[in-house]
Write a protein that holds these residues in place. Structure first.
Motif, PDB file in Angstrom:
ATOM      1  N   ARG A  97       0.832  -1.210   0.000  1.00 26.39           N
ATOM      2  CA  ARG A  97       0.000   0.000   0.000  1.00 26.39           C
ATOM      3  C   ARG A  97       0.863   1.254   0.000  1.00 26.39           C
ATOM      4  NH1 ARG A  97      -3.964  -0.469   4.763  1.00 26.39           N
ATOM      5  NH2 ARG A  97      -4.640   1.549   3.970  1.00 26.39           N
ATOM      6  N   LEU A  98       1.950   1.250   0.765  1.00 30.57           N
ATOM      7  CA  LEU A  98       2.852   2.404   0.780  1.00 30.57           C
ATOM      8  C   LEU A  98       3.530   2.590  -0.569  1.00 30.57           C
ATOM      9  CD1 LEU A  98       4.495   2.079   4.309  1.00 30.57           C
ATOM     10  CD2 LEU A  98       3.005   3.922   3.520  1.00 30.57           C
ATOM     11  N   ASP A  99       3.974   1.495  -1.176  1.00 30.39           N
ATOM     12  CA  ASP A  99       4.581   1.586  -2.512  1.00 30.39           C
ATOM     13  C   ASP A  99       3.598   2.182  -3.507  1.00 30.39           C
ATOM     14  OD1 ASP A  99       7.007   0.572  -1.710  1.00 30.39           O
ATOM     15  OD2 ASP A  99       6.537  -1.498  -2.303  1.00 30.39           O
ATOM     16  N   ASN A 100       2.345   1.730  -3.467  1.00 31.58           N
ATOM     17  CA  ASN A 100       1.322   2.253  -4.374  1.00 31.58           C
ATOM     18  C   ASN A 100       1.050   3.726  -4.109  1.00 31.58           C
ATOM     19  OD1 ASN A 100       1.045  -0.237  -5.603  1.00 31.58           O
ATOM     20  ND2 ASN A 100      -0.682  -0.856  -4.324  1.00 31.58           N
ATOM     21  N   LEU A 101       1.029   4.110  -2.849  1.00 33.87           N
ATOM     22  CA  LEU A 101       0.776   5.507  -2.484  1.00 33.87           C
ATOM     23  C   LEU A 101       1.884   6.407  -3.027  1.00 33.87           C
ATOM     24  CD1 LEU A 101      -1.006   7.489  -0.856  1.00 33.87           C
ATOM     25  CD2 LEU A 101       0.460   6.996   1.106  1.00 33.87           C
ATOM     26  N   VAL A 102       3.112   6.001  -2.875  1.00 38.64           N
ATOM     27  CA  VAL A 102       4.242   6.795  -3.371  1.00 38.64           C
ATOM     28  C   VAL A 102       4.204   6.855  -4.888  1.00 38.64           C
ATOM     29  CG1 VAL A 102       6.756   6.892  -3.543  1.00 38.64           C
ATOM     30  CG2 VAL A 102       5.680   6.371  -1.351  1.00 38.64           C
ATOM     31  N   GLY A 121       3.572  10.369  -7.093  1.00 33.88           N
ATOM     32  CA  GLY A 121       4.754  10.848  -7.806  1.00 33.88           C
ATOM     33  C   GLY A 121       5.869  11.240  -6.860  1.00 33.88           C
ATOM     34  N   GLY A 122       5.812  10.797  -5.653  1.00 31.80           N
ATOM     35  CA  GLY A 122       6.870  11.085  -4.689  1.00 31.80           C
ATOM     36  C   GLY A 122       6.431  12.123  -3.677  1.00 31.80           C
ATOM     37  N   VAL A 123       7.198  12.272  -2.667  1.00 29.44           N
ATOM     38  CA  VAL A 123       6.885  13.178  -1.565  1.00 29.44           C
ATOM     39  C   VAL A 123       6.923  14.632  -2.010  1.00 29.44           C
ATOM     40  CG1 VAL A 123       7.637  13.958   0.711  1.00 29.44           C
ATOM     41  CG2 VAL A 123       7.739  11.535   0.135  1.00 29.44           C
ATOM     42  N   GLU A 124       7.905  15.015  -2.822  1.00 29.25           N
ATOM     43  CA  GLU A 124       8.049  16.415  -3.219  1.00 29.25           C
ATOM     44  C   GLU A 124       6.810  16.904  -3.965  1.00 29.25           C
ATOM     45  OE1 GLU A 124      10.412  14.109  -3.917  1.00 29.25           O
ATOM     46  OE2 GLU A 124      11.861  14.676  -2.393  1.00 29.25           O
TER      47      GLU A 124
END
Length: 84
Positions: A65-70, A74-77
């Motif tokens: 789920r975390l991988d999909n969210l990132v 498109g990344g944190v920035e």
């Protein structure tokens, strides 16, 4: 207290033969740049181990789920820029 000269010389030789005394005589203190590299390396190693240990504690489903969210964000920035 007066010691015979040979006794004093032997005591000095024994004292100077300690490993700590040799190290102090031979080793030079690290340069500021070397210290900065050592500290930087230690910090990086800590972060890598901390992150690995944290991820290891997550279930496979949570990691996915975390991988999909990132990937979706498109990344944190990009995510932070969108919320401004």
């Amino acid at each position: 207290m007066n010691c015979p000269p040979q006794f004093t010389a032997d005591a000095v030789a024994l004292y100077e033969s300690r490993p700590e005394a040799r190290i102090r005589q031979v080793a030079e203190p690290p340069t500021p740049g070397r210290i900065a590299r050592l500290v930087g390396s230690a910090v990086t190693t800590f972060h890598e181990r901390f992150c690995a240990a944290t991820v290891d504690r997550l279930s496979a489903a949570t990691r996915s789920r975390l991988d999909n969210l990132v990937a979706e964000d498109g990344g944190v920035e990009d995510s932070v820029a969108e919320h401004r």
